[in-house]
Design a protein around this motif. Structure first.
Motif, PDB file in Angstrom:
ATOM      1  N   TYR A 138      10.772  -3.186  -5.117  1.00 25.29           N
ATOM      2  CA  TYR A 138      12.023  -3.834  -4.737  1.00 25.29           C
ATOM      3  C   TYR A 138      12.795  -4.304  -5.960  1.00 25.29           C
ATOM      4  O   TYR A 138      14.017  -4.305  -5.973  1.00 25.29           O
ATOM      5  CB  TYR A 138      11.694  -5.008  -3.813  1.00 25.29           C
ATOM      6  CG  TYR A 138      12.894  -5.785  -3.355  1.00 25.29           C
ATOM      7  CD1 TYR A 138      13.724  -5.293  -2.367  1.00 25.29           C
ATOM      8  CD2 TYR A 138      13.207  -7.014  -3.923  1.00 25.29           C
ATOM      9  CE1 TYR A 138      14.833  -6.003  -1.947  1.00 25.29           C
ATOM     10  CE2 TYR A 138      14.307  -7.732  -3.516  1.00 25.29           C
ATOM     11  CZ  TYR A 138      15.109  -7.224  -2.519  1.00 25.29           C
ATOM     12  OH  TYR A 138      16.205  -7.924  -2.110  1.00 25.29           O
ATOM     13  N   TYR A 139      12.079  -4.670  -7.004  1.00 24.40           N
ATOM     14  CA  TYR A 139      12.713  -5.199  -8.217  1.00 24.40           C
ATOM     15  C   TYR A 139      13.009  -4.128  -9.255  1.00 24.40           C
ATOM     16  O   TYR A 139      13.432  -4.435 -10.356  1.00 24.40           O
ATOM     17  CB  TYR A 139      11.827  -6.281  -8.834  1.00 24.40           C
ATOM     18  CG  TYR A 139      11.594  -7.432  -7.886  1.00 24.40           C
ATOM     19  CD1 TYR A 139      12.611  -8.329  -7.584  1.00 24.40           C
ATOM     20  CD2 TYR A 139      10.365  -7.596  -7.271  1.00 24.40           C
ATOM     21  CE1 TYR A 139      12.411  -9.372  -6.704  1.00 24.40           C
ATOM     22  CE2 TYR A 139      10.151  -8.646  -6.388  1.00 24.40           C
ATOM     23  CZ  TYR A 139      11.180  -9.520  -6.119  1.00 24.40           C
ATOM     24  OH  TYR A 139      10.979 -10.539  -5.243  1.00 24.40           O
ATOM     25  N   GLY A 140      12.749  -2.857  -8.943  1.00 24.02           N
ATOM     26  CA  GLY A 140      13.055  -1.765  -9.851  1.00 24.02           C
ATOM     27  C   GLY A 140      11.921  -1.365 -10.764  1.00 24.02           C
ATOM     28  O   GLY A 140      12.087  -0.493 -11.608  1.00 24.02           O
ATOM     29  N   GLU A 141      10.744  -1.967 -10.622  1.00 28.11           N
ATOM     30  CA  GLU A 141       9.594  -1.607 -11.441  1.00 28.11           C
ATOM     31  C   GLU A 141       8.967  -0.319 -10.909  1.00 28.11           C
ATOM     32  O   GLU A 141       9.037  -0.030  -9.730  1.00 28.11           O
ATOM     33  CB  GLU A 141       8.543  -2.713 -11.404  1.00 28.11           C
ATOM     34  CG  GLU A 141       9.023  -4.047 -11.928  1.00 28.11           C
ATOM     35  CD  GLU A 141       7.991  -5.142 -11.711  1.00 28.11           C
ATOM     36  OE1 GLU A 141       6.845  -4.825 -11.345  1.00 28.11           O
ATOM     37  OE2 GLU A 141       8.346  -6.304 -11.913  1.00 28.11           O
ATOM     38  N   ILE A 142       8.349   0.444 -11.778  1.00 30.26           N
ATOM     39  CA  ILE A 142       7.643   1.660 -11.393  1.00 30.26           C
ATOM     40  C   ILE A 142       6.149   1.357 -11.376  1.00 30.26           C
ATOM     41  O   ILE A 142       5.593   0.886 -12.361  1.00 30.26           O
ATOM     42  CB  ILE A 142       7.941   2.808 -12.375  1.00 30.26           C
ATOM     43  CG1 ILE A 142       9.429   3.074 -12.460  1.00 30.26           C
ATOM     44  CG2 ILE A 142       7.179   4.057 -11.999  1.00 30.26           C
ATOM     45  CD1 ILE A 142      10.072   3.525 -11.175  1.00 30.26           C
ATOM     46  N   THR A 145      -0.934  -6.262   0.455  1.00 27.99           N
ATOM     47  CA  THR A 145      -1.502  -7.508   0.963  1.00 27.99           C
ATOM     48  C   THR A 145      -0.606  -8.700   0.660  1.00 27.99           C
ATOM     49  O   THR A 145      -0.562  -9.654   1.427  1.00 27.99           O
ATOM     50  CB  THR A 145      -2.897  -7.745   0.362  1.00 27.99           C
ATOM     51  OG1 THR A 145      -2.802  -7.685  -1.057  1.00 27.99           O
ATOM     52  CG2 THR A 145      -3.870  -6.690   0.837  1.00 27.99           C
ATOM     53  N   LYS A 146       0.136  -8.650  -0.440  1.00 27.97           N
ATOM     54  CA  LYS A 146       0.994  -9.775  -0.792  1.00 27.97           C
ATOM     55  C   LYS A 146       2.312  -9.779  -0.024  1.00 27.97           C
ATOM     56  O   LYS A 146       2.811 -10.822   0.367  1.00 27.97           O
ATOM     57  CB  LYS A 146       1.286  -9.757  -2.290  1.00 27.97           C
ATOM     58  CG  LYS A 146       0.085 -10.041  -3.147  1.00 27.97           C
ATOM     59  CD  LYS A 146       0.444 -10.051  -4.606  1.00 27.97           C
ATOM     60  CE  LYS A 146      -0.767 -10.333  -5.469  1.00 27.97           C
ATOM     61  NZ  LYS A 146      -0.424 -10.311  -6.898  1.00 27.97           N
ATOM     62  N   MET A 147       2.903  -8.595   0.198  1.00 31.89           N
ATOM     63  CA  MET A 147       4.228  -8.518   0.809  1.00 31.89           C
ATOM     64  C   MET A 147       4.215  -8.015   2.241  1.00 31.89           C
ATOM     65  O   MET A 147       5.217  -8.109   2.943  1.00 31.89           O
ATOM     66  CB  MET A 147       5.137  -7.608  -0.027  1.00 31.89           C
ATOM     67  CG  MET A 147       5.449  -8.162  -1.381  1.00 31.89           C
ATOM     68  SD  MET A 147       6.581  -7.129  -2.293  1.00 31.89           S
ATOM     69  CE  MET A 147       8.058  -7.280  -1.322  1.00 31.89           C
ATOM     70  N   GLY A 148       3.115  -7.446   2.708  1.00 30.97           N
ATOM     71  CA  GLY A 148       3.068  -6.884   4.046  1.00 30.97           C
ATOM     72  C   GLY A 148       3.637  -5.466   4.055  1.00 30.97           C
ATOM     73  O   GLY A 148       3.566  -4.742   3.074  1.00 30.97           O
ATOM     74  N   THR A 149       4.225  -5.060   5.172  1.00 32.42           N
ATOM     75  CA  THR A 149       4.788  -3.720   5.302  1.00 32.42           C
ATOM     76  C   THR A 149       6.150  -3.652   4.631  1.00 32.42           C
ATOM     77  O   THR A 149       6.983  -4.525   4.810  1.00 32.42           O
ATOM     78  CB  THR A 149       4.929  -3.346   6.782  1.00 32.42           C
ATOM     79  OG1 THR A 149       3.661  -3.490   7.417  1.00 32.42           O
ATOM     80  CG2 THR A 149       5.391  -1.916   6.937  1.00 32.42           C
ATOM     81  N   LEU A 150       6.373  -2.583   3.864  1.00 34.85           N
ATOM     82  CA  LEU A 150       7.661  -2.408   3.198  1.00 34.85           C
ATOM     83  C   LEU A 150       7.996  -0.928   3.102  1.00 34.85           C
ATOM     84  O   LEU A 150       7.126  -0.076   3.154  1.00 34.85           O
ATOM     85  CB  LEU A 150       7.639  -3.035   1.796  1.00 34.85           C
ATOM     86  CG  LEU A 150       6.575  -2.548   0.832  1.00 34.85           C
ATOM     87  CD1 LEU A 150       7.216  -1.688  -0.235  1.00 34.85           C
ATOM     88  CD2 LEU A 150       5.898  -3.730   0.201  1.00 34.85           C
ATOM     89  N   GLU A 151       9.274  -0.636   2.998  1.00 34.21           N
ATOM     90  CA  GLU A 151       9.754   0.731   2.802  1.00 34.21           C
ATOM     91  C   GLU A 151       9.937   0.947   1.305  1.00 34.21           C
ATOM     92  O   GLU A 151      10.626   0.177   0.645  1.00 34.21           O
ATOM     93  CB  GLU A 151      11.092   0.940   3.519  1.00 34.21           C
ATOM     94  CG  GLU A 151      11.010   0.875   5.022  1.00 34.21           C
ATOM     95  CD  GLU A 151      10.377   2.127   5.609  1.00 34.21           C
ATOM     96  OE1 GLU A 151      10.612   3.219   5.084  1.00 34.21           O
ATOM     97  OE2 GLU A 151       9.635   1.973   6.595  1.00 34.21           O
ATOM     98  N   ALA A 152       9.330   1.985   0.771  1.00 35.66           N
ATOM     99  CA  ALA A 152       9.394   2.240  -0.671  1.00 35.66           C
ATOM    100  C   ALA A 152       9.728   3.708  -0.916  1.00 35.66           C
ATOM    101  O   ALA A 152       9.329   4.576  -0.138  1.00 35.66           O
ATOM    102  CB  ALA A 152       8.070   1.893  -1.335  1.00 35.66           C
ATOM    103  N   LYS A 153      10.453   3.963  -2.000  1.00 37.45           N
ATOM    104  CA  LYS A 153      10.720   5.327  -2.421  1.00 37.45           C
ATOM    105  C   LYS A 153       9.514   5.808  -3.218  1.00 37.45           C
ATOM    106  O   LYS A 153       9.184   5.243  -4.251  1.00 37.45           O
ATOM    107  CB  LYS A 153      11.966   5.395  -3.291  1.00 37.45           C
ATOM    108  CG  LYS A 153      13.234   5.153  -2.549  1.00 37.45           C
ATOM    109  CD  LYS A 153      14.416   5.310  -3.478  1.00 37.45           C
ATOM    110  CE  LYS A 153      15.702   5.054  -2.757  1.00 37.45           C
ATOM    111  NZ  LYS A 153      16.856   5.168  -3.658  1.00 37.45           N
TER     112      LYS A 153
END
Length: 63
Positions: A49-53, A18-26
């Protein structure tokens, strides 16, 4: 030869937040296998995106 094993698999998925919208994530899946047939998904998590798990419970799959 092991009958039960645990495998970790990473794949790229389209996620919606909801905060970032659609994103591609591993997304990494940890699955239990019996004779190389997947039985159960034990855990799944994603890298931001920032490397957090983070756990995959806070976002839903975009369709």
């Amino acid at each position: 030869m092991k009958l039960i094993s645990i495998k970790r698999q990473t794949q790229t998925e389209a996620r919606f937040s909801t905060k970032m919208g659609t994103l591609e994530a591993k997304v990494t899946y940890i699955k239990k296998q019996f004779l190389n047939i997947p039985i159960k998904t034990l855990h799944k998590y994603r890298e931001t995106y920032y490397g957090e798990i983070k756990d995959c419970e806070d976002c839903v799959i975009a369709r």
